[in-house]
Design an enzyme around this catalytic site. Structure first.
Site, PDB file in Angstrom:
ATOM      1  N   SER A  67       0.801  -1.223   0.000  1.00 47.72           N
ATOM      2  CA  SER A  67       0.000   0.000   0.000  1.00 47.72           C
ATOM      3  C   SER A  67       0.839   1.281   0.000  1.00 47.72           C
ATOM      4  O   SER A  67       1.632   1.499  -0.905  1.00 47.72           O
ATOM      5  CB  SER A  67      -0.924  -0.074   1.217  1.00 47.72           C
ATOM      6  OG  SER A  67      -1.789   1.000   1.266  1.00 47.72           O
ATOM      7  N   ASP A 283      -3.429   6.177  -2.987  1.00 43.34           N
ATOM      8  CA  ASP A 283      -2.231   5.638  -2.356  1.00 43.34           C
ATOM      9  C   ASP A 283      -1.623   4.569  -3.276  1.00 43.34           C
ATOM     10  O   ASP A 283      -2.085   4.358  -4.403  1.00 43.34           O
ATOM     11  CB  ASP A 283      -2.512   5.113  -0.940  1.00 43.34           C
ATOM     12  CG  ASP A 283      -3.328   3.829  -0.948  1.00 43.34           C
ATOM     13  OD1 ASP A 283      -3.972   3.545  -1.981  1.00 43.34           O
ATOM     14  OD2 ASP A 283      -3.318   3.107   0.061  1.00 43.34           O
ATOM     15  N   ASP A 285      -1.639   1.395  -3.624  1.00 40.75           N
ATOM     16  CA  ASP A 285      -2.426   0.314  -4.224  1.00 40.75           C
ATOM     17  C   ASP A 285      -3.838   0.767  -4.565  1.00 40.75           C
ATOM     18  O   ASP A 285      -4.722  -0.053  -4.828  1.00 40.75           O
ATOM     19  CB  ASP A 285      -2.426  -0.940  -3.335  1.00 40.75           C
ATOM     20  CG  ASP A 285      -3.062  -0.697  -1.973  1.00 40.75           C
ATOM     21  OD1 ASP A 285      -3.137   0.477  -1.546  1.00 40.75           O
ATOM     22  OD2 ASP A 285      -3.493  -1.679  -1.333  1.00 40.75           O
ATOM     23  N   ALA A 378     -10.909   8.423   8.425  1.00 44.61           N
ATOM     24  CA  ALA A 378     -10.452   9.773   8.120  1.00 44.61           C
ATOM     25  C   ALA A 378      -9.332   9.739   7.074  1.00 44.61           C
ATOM     26  O   ALA A 378      -9.205  10.626   6.228  1.00 44.61           O
ATOM     27  CB  ALA A 378      -9.972  10.458   9.392  1.00 44.61           C
ATOM     28  N   ARG A 502      -4.600   5.238  22.239  1.00 48.94           N
ATOM     29  CA  ARG A 502      -4.767   3.807  21.953  1.00 48.94           C
ATOM     30  C   ARG A 502      -3.470   3.240  21.365  1.00 48.94           C
ATOM     31  O   ARG A 502      -2.696   3.976  20.742  1.00 48.94           O
ATOM     32  CB  ARG A 502      -5.936   3.558  20.982  1.00 48.94           C
ATOM     33  CG  ARG A 502      -5.757   4.213  19.627  1.00 48.94           C
ATOM     34  CD  ARG A 502      -6.840   3.818  18.648  1.00 48.94           C
ATOM     35  NE  ARG A 502      -6.558   2.553  17.994  1.00 48.94           N
ATOM     36  CZ  ARG A 502      -5.746   2.405  16.943  1.00 48.94           C
ATOM     37  NH1 ARG A 502      -5.104   3.454  16.426  1.00 48.94           N
ATOM     38  NH2 ARG A 502      -5.562   1.234  16.392  1.00 48.94           N
ATOM     39  N   PRO A 503      -3.246   1.932  21.555  1.00 48.14           N
ATOM     40  CA  PRO A 503      -2.059   1.339  20.943  1.00 48.14           C
ATOM     41  C   PRO A 503      -2.309   1.144  19.449  1.00 48.14           C
ATOM     42  O   PRO A 503      -3.415   0.758  19.055  1.00 48.14           O
ATOM     43  CB  PRO A 503      -1.950  -0.011  21.650  1.00 48.14           C
ATOM     44  CG  PRO A 503      -3.352  -0.353  22.064  1.00 48.14           C
ATOM     45  CD  PRO A 503      -4.057   0.954  22.308  1.00 48.14           C
ATOM     46  N   GLY A 505      -2.263  -0.688  15.884  1.00 48.56           N
ATOM     47  CA  GLY A 505      -2.314  -2.092  15.493  1.00 48.56           C
ATOM     48  C   GLY A 505      -1.288  -2.396  14.414  1.00 48.56           C
ATOM     49  O   GLY A 505      -1.106  -3.548  14.023  1.00 48.56           O
TER      50      GLY A 505
HETATM   51  C1  LIG Z   1      -4.682   6.647  12.870  1.00 48.62           C
HETATM   52  C2  LIG Z   1      -4.622   5.856  11.635  1.00 48.62           C
HETATM   53  O1  LIG Z   1      -4.618   6.406  10.529  1.00 48.62           O
HETATM   54  N1  LIG Z   1      -4.565   4.512  11.775  1.00 48.62           N
HETATM   55  C3  LIG Z   1      -4.440   3.605  10.638  1.00 48.62           C
HETATM   56  C4  LIG Z   1      -3.445   2.516  10.939  1.00 48.62           C
HETATM   57  O2  LIG Z   1      -3.891   1.791  12.072  1.00 48.62           O
HETATM   58  P1  LIG Z   1      -3.218   1.840  13.508  1.00 48.62           P
HETATM   59  O3  LIG Z   1      -3.848   0.689  14.240  1.00 48.62           O
HETATM   60  O4  LIG Z   1      -3.566   3.168  14.060  1.00 48.62           O
HETATM   61  O5  LIG Z   1      -1.731   1.713  13.317  1.00 48.62           O
HETATM   62  O6  LIG Z   1      -3.367   1.627   9.836  1.00 48.62           O
HETATM   63  C5  LIG Z   1      -4.580   0.942   9.548  1.00 48.62           C
HETATM   64  C6  LIG Z   1      -4.324  -0.021   8.403  1.00 48.62           C
HETATM   65  O7  LIG Z   1      -3.925   0.630   7.248  1.00 48.62           O
HETATM   66  C7  LIG Z   1      -5.678   1.962   9.204  1.00 48.62           C
HETATM   67  O8  LIG Z   1      -6.877   1.270   9.026  1.00 48.62           O
HETATM   68  C8  LIG Z   1      -5.797   2.981  10.342  1.00 48.62           C
HETATM   69  O9  LIG Z   1      -6.696   4.000   9.994  1.00 48.62           O
HETATM   70 MG   LIG Z   2      -3.779   1.143   0.435  1.00 45.28          MG
END
Ligand SMILES: CC(=O)N[C@H]1[C@@H](OP(=O)(O)O)O[C@H](CO)[C@@H](O)[C@@H]1O
Ligand SMILES: [Mg+2]
Length: 549
Positions: A67, A283, A285, A378, A502-503, A505
């Site tokens: 991606s 983006d 992909d 977002a 939040r942590p 992922g």
């Molecule tokens: C704040 C933020 O943009 N978080 C992203 C990011 O997740 P995190 O869990 O926040 O690392 O990557 C995900 C996968 O691409 C997407 O779904 C999500 O919106």
């Molecule tokens: Mg993508």
């Protein structure tokens, strides 16, 4: 049986797992540096074959992409028969397979999985697979194909393609010849389906001024040029950042993620984009979309996933009313905690809004509960889902006035235009363009639906991010104990303040989000909460970032 495991073992030996590495099938599948992924691809090939056998030979999708990540990364994700993401329970099996240390460990992992999941190895298995434009793609695909060979998969190569096209193909193949046929199971079928729906939607309207499309130097560049051929003069697209073979160019200072996180124009457009001109970024992909424009003073404005959701939801609500289906078709919007508070307010005044944890699969599943579910993160990933019952209602409804008939036909075209398997940047882009055409909106007019609250996203490196646990769709911390109360204390001091922790992922960090009525306050709140998180959790030993308050 034993011949089966002999071949598996022989092929597995050609794709040894690097020692001391742990892989995890996360929100976006496996994703890391391309040069360590060979064994993972082989094993994913095996797993895809087994999943298909388990589902009586239904076609599974495999997409090789990382991606918006840098060019040296790559990744792989699986697509389930309806074109949606791999069932969560199987993510664990993917992780187990990927981490088996040796060929023997891997073969016995497969053996015991086949037994426990009651997979009949004599069943057929079918997979369709594709990759983005990364230079590491062909070698990784070769490893994947060895995995297919080991299982006897009937494999169909979709070649270099976008993630959303691969999802489309999976659904189209599995619904072929049924009353739910999703379309012809070819790239051409996809292009024809979407572009004819777009042309119907804008028929008789004046074509909007040309749209600049930043293709992130990725696979979207190839797709956009094919789209343009089918779109004719219904809309003029001006693709930029289309250098798919230039080393290091992919996602570099361009693309939807760059625009969203740096809140800037793609570098190549600086000094070239005219004030008022609409532009958007895909983006790497082509499953995320970000719009933007410069105002008269040359100031940059971004129209993100929240703004797209607001535009789309309001338009569909209006069409449903005009079609005489008010009350019969219930719309809802799904967001995450990262949605701008102003967008939530705008939407909640018009229709039901649900908040779910981060990650497309959560949004997708929540959106399926509405007759028409609009979901966008977002960051620009999202789509609209029309339930089966709604699609039938739209097909069968008898309009009683010409106005109803027109609105109904527009809704029917939207069902065709929107890629309902997954967020699709180009499908979403045409959806936005169709709506702007109908409303005669410029980017600026669309932007004025509501005014974004200033916000700030901060990453905090901590000792153990797993110590952070949340509830209420990630909006409140339950652990570390006592931390949420301290965040609440800070938030109370800011006008229009909102913040959550939040942590991540996908990265080894804790994320802090904050918004407030004015910019400086949003920044201050974010850096105060970040400082709090750092101090309370024994932050990164390399030092406390100086911007933390
Ligand atoms: C704040 C933020 O943009 N978080 C992203 C990011 O997740 P995190 O869990 O926040 O690392 O990557 C995900 C996968 O691409 C997407 O779904 C999500 O919106
Ligand atoms: Mg993508």
């Amino acid at each position: 049986m034993s011949a089966f495991f002999d071949l598996l073992s022989e092929l597995s030996d050609r794709h040894p797992k690097p020692a001391n590495l742990r892989f995890q099938y996360g929100t976006a599948g496996f994703r890391t540096q391309a040069h360590i992924l060979d064994s993972v691809l082989f094993r994913v090939g095996v797993l895809a074959g087994l999943r298909s056998k388990k589902l009586d030979g239904k076609t599974i999708g495999v997409m090789v992409t990382a991606s918006h990540n840098p060019e040296q990364d790559n990744g792989v994700k699986l697509v389930d028969p309806r074109g949606d993401m791999l069932e969560a329970a199987w993510e664990v099996h993917a992780t187990t397979f990927a981490n088996a240390a040796t060929t023997d460990d891997f073969v016995s992992a497969v053996e015991s999985f086949v037994k426990s999941a009651k997979i009949d190895l004599s069943k057929p298995s079918r997979v369709v697979y594709g990759r983005d434009t990364r230079p590491s793609g062909p070698a990784l695909v070769a490893a994947l194909e060895d995995g297919f060979k080991a299982i006897g998969v009937e494999a169909r190569d979709a070649g270099v393609t976008t993630t959303p096209i691969l999802h489309y193909l999976v659904r189209a193949i599995n619904t072929k010849g049924t009353k739910d046929s999703y379309g012809d199971d070819s790239e051409e079928g996809y292009l024809v389906k979407l572009t004819s729906a777009f042309k119907k939607l804008v028929a008789g309207k004046q074509a909007p001024p040309p749209l600049v499309v930043d293709c992130a130097n990725g696979v979207g560049a190839e797709a956009i040029s094919k789209f343009q051929t089918h779109l004719g003069n219904s809309i003029k697209l001006v693709p930029v950042n289309i250098e798919t073979t230039k080393p290091g160019a992919l996602n570099n200072a361009c693309g939807a993620d760059y625009v969203k996180t740096s809140q800037k124009l793609p570098a190549s457009l600086v000094g070239h984009l005219q004030p008022g001109q609409r532009a958007c970024s895909l983006d790497g992909d082509a499953d995320r979309l970000m719009y933007f424009y410069l105002d008269e003073r040359g100031q940059f404005h971004m129209l993100d996933g929240d703004k797209i959701a607001a535009l789309v939801a309001a338009f569909i609500v209006e069409l449903v009313k005009t079609a005489g289906l008010d009350g019969e078709i219930k719309l809802g919007v799904v967001q995450t905690a990262y949605a701008n508070g102003a967008s939530t307010k705008y939407l909640a005044e018009r229709l039901p809004v649900r908040c779910v944890p981060t990650g497309v699969k959560h949004l997708h599943h929540a959106a399926e509960r509405f007759d028409v579910g609009v979901y966008f993160e977002a960051n620009g990933h999202g789509t609209v889902l029309f339930s089966q019952e709604t699609r039938e209602k739209l097909a069968d409804h008898e309009p009683s006035t010409p106005a109803q008939s027109t609105a109904l036909n527009h809704l029917r075209s939207l069902v065709q235009l929107i890629n309902q398997t997954v967020g699709d940047a180009i499908s979403d882009m045409l959806l936005v363009e169709a709506i702007l055409t109908h409303k005669s909106y410029s980017g600026e007019e669309w932007d004025s639906l509501y005014v974004d609250l200033p916000n700030r996203l901060v990453k905090v490196v901590v000792g153990d991010r797993h110590a952070f646990q949340t509830e209420d769709a990630e909006r409140r911390l339950v652990s570390p104990k006592g931390l949420q109360a301290k965040v609440d204390d800070l938030v109370r001091r800011y006008d229009g303040g909102r913040s959550f922790v939040r942590p991540s992922g996908t990265e080894d960090v804790v994320r802090v989000y904050a918004e407030a009525t004015i910019r400086s306050q949003a920044d201050e709140l974010a850096f105060r909460v970040a400082g709090l998180v750092y101090d309370e959790s024994g932050g990164d030993p390399s030092g406390r970032p100086k911007e933390f308050l």
